[in-house]
Enzyme design. Sequence first.
Site, PDB file in Angstrom:
ATOM      1  N   HIS A 173       0.876  -1.185   0.000  1.00 15.73           N
ATOM      2  CA  HIS A 173       0.000   0.000   0.000  1.00 15.73           C
ATOM      3  C   HIS A 173       0.909   1.231   0.000  1.00 15.73           C
ATOM      4  O   HIS A 173       1.710   1.416  -0.909  1.00 15.73           O
ATOM      5  CB  HIS A 173      -0.913  -0.103   1.235  1.00 15.73           C
ATOM      6  CG  HIS A 173      -2.081   0.836   1.268  1.00 15.73           C
ATOM      7  ND1 HIS A 173      -2.469   1.631   0.224  1.00 15.73           N
ATOM      8  CD2 HIS A 173      -2.988   1.110   2.274  1.00 15.73           C
ATOM      9  CE1 HIS A 173      -3.539   2.347   0.562  1.00 15.73           C
ATOM     10  NE2 HIS A 173      -3.880   2.049   1.812  1.00 15.73           N
ATOM     11  N   ILE A 192       7.579  -5.818  -8.023  1.00 16.50           N
ATOM     12  CA  ILE A 192       8.293  -4.555  -8.199  1.00 16.50           C
ATOM     13  C   ILE A 192       7.400  -3.452  -7.631  1.00 16.50           C
ATOM     14  O   ILE A 192       6.303  -3.199  -8.144  1.00 16.50           O
ATOM     15  CB  ILE A 192       8.579  -4.279  -9.700  1.00 16.50           C
ATOM     16  CG1 ILE A 192       9.139  -5.534 -10.401  1.00 16.50           C
ATOM     17  CG2 ILE A 192       9.494  -3.075  -9.835  1.00 16.50           C
ATOM     18  CD1 ILE A 192      10.529  -5.927 -10.048  1.00 16.50           C
ATOM     19  N   MET A 193       7.881  -2.820  -6.569  1.00 15.66           N
ATOM     20  CA  MET A 193       7.049  -1.844  -5.875  1.00 15.66           C
ATOM     21  C   MET A 193       6.843  -0.588  -6.727  1.00 15.66           C
ATOM     22  O   MET A 193       7.755  -0.123  -7.393  1.00 15.66           O
ATOM     23  CB  MET A 193       7.674  -1.478  -4.527  1.00 15.66           C
ATOM     24  CG  MET A 193       7.744  -2.673  -3.605  1.00 15.66           C
ATOM     25  SD  MET A 193       6.106  -3.423  -3.405  1.00 15.66           S
ATOM     26  CE  MET A 193       6.544  -5.048  -2.880  1.00 15.66           C
ATOM     27  N   GLY A 194       5.614  -0.084  -6.673  1.00 15.25           N
ATOM     28  CA  GLY A 194       5.294   1.104  -7.471  1.00 15.25           C
ATOM     29  C   GLY A 194       4.646   0.753  -8.800  1.00 15.25           C
ATOM     30  O   GLY A 194       4.383   1.651  -9.613  1.00 15.25           O
ATOM     31  N   HIS A 208      -1.969  -2.196  -9.941  1.00 17.39           N
ATOM     32  CA  HIS A 208      -3.020  -1.620  -9.104  1.00 17.39           C
ATOM     33  C   HIS A 208      -4.211  -2.565  -9.021  1.00 17.39           C
ATOM     34  O   HIS A 208      -4.517  -3.271  -9.967  1.00 17.39           O
ATOM     35  CB  HIS A 208      -3.479  -0.261  -9.654  1.00 17.39           C
ATOM     36  CG  HIS A 208      -4.171   0.541  -8.612  1.00 17.39           C
ATOM     37  ND1 HIS A 208      -5.524   0.461  -8.394  1.00 17.39           N
ATOM     38  CD2 HIS A 208      -3.679   1.397  -7.681  1.00 17.39           C
ATOM     39  CE1 HIS A 208      -5.838   1.242  -7.381  1.00 17.39           C
ATOM     40  NE2 HIS A 208      -4.745   1.827  -6.928  1.00 17.39           N
ATOM     41  N   ARG A 241      -2.819   9.309 -11.712  1.00 15.57           N
ATOM     42  CA  ARG A 241      -1.929  10.176 -10.936  1.00 15.57           C
ATOM     43  C   ARG A 241      -0.501  10.109 -11.465  1.00 15.57           C
ATOM     44  O   ARG A 241       0.298  11.020 -11.247  1.00 15.57           O
ATOM     45  CB  ARG A 241      -1.968   9.757  -9.457  1.00 15.57           C
ATOM     46  CG  ARG A 241      -3.367   9.859  -8.850  1.00 15.57           C
ATOM     47  CD  ARG A 241      -3.484   9.136  -7.531  1.00 15.57           C
ATOM     48  NE  ARG A 241      -3.280   7.693  -7.657  1.00 15.57           N
ATOM     49  CZ  ARG A 241      -3.337   6.833  -6.654  1.00 15.57           C
ATOM     50  NH1 ARG A 241      -3.618   7.264  -5.439  1.00 15.57           N
ATOM     51  NH2 ARG A 241      -3.134   5.545  -6.851  1.00 15.57           N
ATOM     52  N   ASP A 248       2.796   5.801  -6.772  1.00 13.35           N
ATOM     53  CA  ASP A 248       3.982   5.791  -5.916  1.00 13.35           C
ATOM     54  C   ASP A 248       5.306   5.823  -6.676  1.00 13.35           C
ATOM     55  O   ASP A 248       6.300   6.321  -6.155  1.00 13.35           O
ATOM     56  CB  ASP A 248       3.959   4.551  -5.007  1.00 13.35           C
ATOM     57  CG  ASP A 248       2.882   4.669  -3.959  1.00 13.35           C
ATOM     58  OD1 ASP A 248       2.762   5.752  -3.365  1.00 13.35           O
ATOM     59  OD2 ASP A 248       2.149   3.691  -3.746  1.00 13.35           O
ATOM     60  N   ARG A 270      -3.291  11.828   3.099  1.00  8.63           N
ATOM     61  CA  ARG A 270      -4.428  10.890   3.096  1.00  8.63           C
ATOM     62  C   ARG A 270      -5.299  11.033   4.338  1.00  8.63           C
ATOM     63  O   ARG A 270      -6.449  10.603   4.336  1.00  8.63           O
ATOM     64  CB  ARG A 270      -3.919   9.453   2.906  1.00  8.63           C
ATOM     65  CG  ARG A 270      -4.983   8.367   2.822  1.00  8.63           C
ATOM     66  CD  ARG A 270      -5.994   8.570   1.682  1.00  8.63           C
ATOM     67  NE  ARG A 270      -5.418   8.589   0.356  1.00  8.63           N
ATOM     68  CZ  ARG A 270      -5.132   7.523  -0.391  1.00  8.63           C
ATOM     69  NH1 ARG A 270      -5.396   6.321   0.068  1.00  8.63           N
ATOM     70  NH2 ARG A 270      -4.597   7.666  -1.605  1.00  8.63           N
ATOM     71  N   ARG A 314     -19.492  -5.886   9.269  1.00  6.31           N
ATOM     72  CA  ARG A 314     -19.256  -7.206   9.835  1.00  6.31           C
ATOM     73  C   ARG A 314     -19.602  -8.253   8.775  1.00  6.31           C
ATOM     74  O   ARG A 314     -20.729  -8.763   8.740  1.00  6.31           O
ATOM     75  CB  ARG A 314     -20.128  -7.380  11.080  1.00  6.31           C
ATOM     76  CG  ARG A 314     -19.678  -8.430  12.107  1.00  6.31           C
ATOM     77  CD  ARG A 314     -19.477  -9.756  11.496  1.00  6.31           C
ATOM     78  NE  ARG A 314     -19.218 -10.817  12.436  1.00  6.31           N
ATOM     79  CZ  ARG A 314     -18.905 -12.036  12.043  1.00  6.31           C
ATOM     80  NH1 ARG A 314     -18.775 -12.325  10.741  1.00  6.31           N
ATOM     81  NH2 ARG A 314     -18.704 -12.983  12.920  1.00  6.31           N
TER      82      ARG A 314
END
Length: 380
Positions: free
Chosen positions: A221, A255-257, A260, A269, A311, A336, A355
């Site tokens: 995240h 691979i970060m970034g 989605h 973005r 990101d 955020r 719930r």
Amino acid sequence: MSDKKTGGAGLRGQSAGETKLCTVGQTGSGLTYCGYDVADLAENVTFEEVAYLLFNGDLPTQQQLDSYKKELVTMRDLPQSLKEVLKLIPATSHPMDVMRTGCSFLGNLESESDFSQQMRVSNRLLAAFPAIMCYWYRYSHHGIEIDCQTDQPSLGGHLLKLLNGKTASPQHQRVMDVSLILYAEHEFNASTFAARVCASTLSDMFSCITGAIGTLRGPLHGGANEAAMEMIEKFTSPEDAKAKMLLMLERKEKIMGFGHAIYKTEDPRNVIIKGWSEKLAKENGDTALYDISVACEELMSIQKQLFCNADFFHASTYNYMGIPTKLFTPIFVCSRLTGWAAHVMEQRANNRIIRPSADYTGSGPRKVISISERDESLAM
Ligand code: COA
């Protein structure tokens, strides 16, 4: 156990409630806040106007904006006991843990005794988060007890001055403003959903936001901007980046970034923050990090048909602005917070405790046997 892609894992594709705050992957460039396209907002308004929009449902008039900004300025300073707590947190701590503790501790000092205080608490957290982050950072890393008030009227300018001890250039202030706008809100993402689940129990705002900070911390995240930076700074050139990323993909590493859960072809973005990364690279006279980032983007598109999320180019953008990597995700928190608090207020306005049920995959019915019988059956 069912396959994670078909078994409803991660609640993917399911609606978990209603919101008036945001659409993701539906209209315009793909992201709207209260009906406004994020590209329009990033081009034409300030972060404070977006905060006001999320908290009140409409963009402010000039008079409303002026008085809102003045109100936020009066709420920036931290209580002395919170400063003492921040001084006790070591430099080796993760700054997201600092934000979590700072938020939670402030909740002990200025608790939300009833929901009529929700707007005050939300604005207080918005105004105080940059100081929580920077007070700890500057004390633990440089031994400096900073003044938590600055002469900067905007939250972005205030944050940068707290961090660097000097007024940031108008351009850096605008980039920070745009970044805060892009990060402000994103429908039922994991941290916002965590905040709403907490709110649905009629818990207080500080608890909802503290839970959301813990949820944003993970690299799948919000932690992705920091993780992306740690990756790209190891690459020496675009060619080196491509060769090393190929090996990472062969090893099935994430691979970060990239990628989605909702957007399928692009993250709206990305084009905005990528544009700022390029601009800063050229103005800094050092495009190496930007060129490496573009090489990563190209390779991921060809090899995995995956695109950069918000990101990825935030990493090089923040780096060009001289922001320490470990503060990337806490800055995301400073922004955020607006989306989280707006969702908490929306949940409270039409609440039913969240719930859901689970599909049981455990053992069939069985009877308790005595502990000696259990010992015997194990020994056999
Ligand atoms: N790097 C490498 N492969 C990736 C990837 C990435 N960043 N993102 C997705 N994939 C691959 C998955 O391994 C999976 O491959 P498979 O079909 O061979 O199993 C496929 O693409 C689908 O991905 P999946 O993990 O099912 O998507 P998801 O919707 O569950 O997860 C994310 C979405 C964002 C969590 C995921 O893309 C990810 O982990 N990205 C990196 C972290 C990140 O940048 N997070 C910030 C999000 S704004």
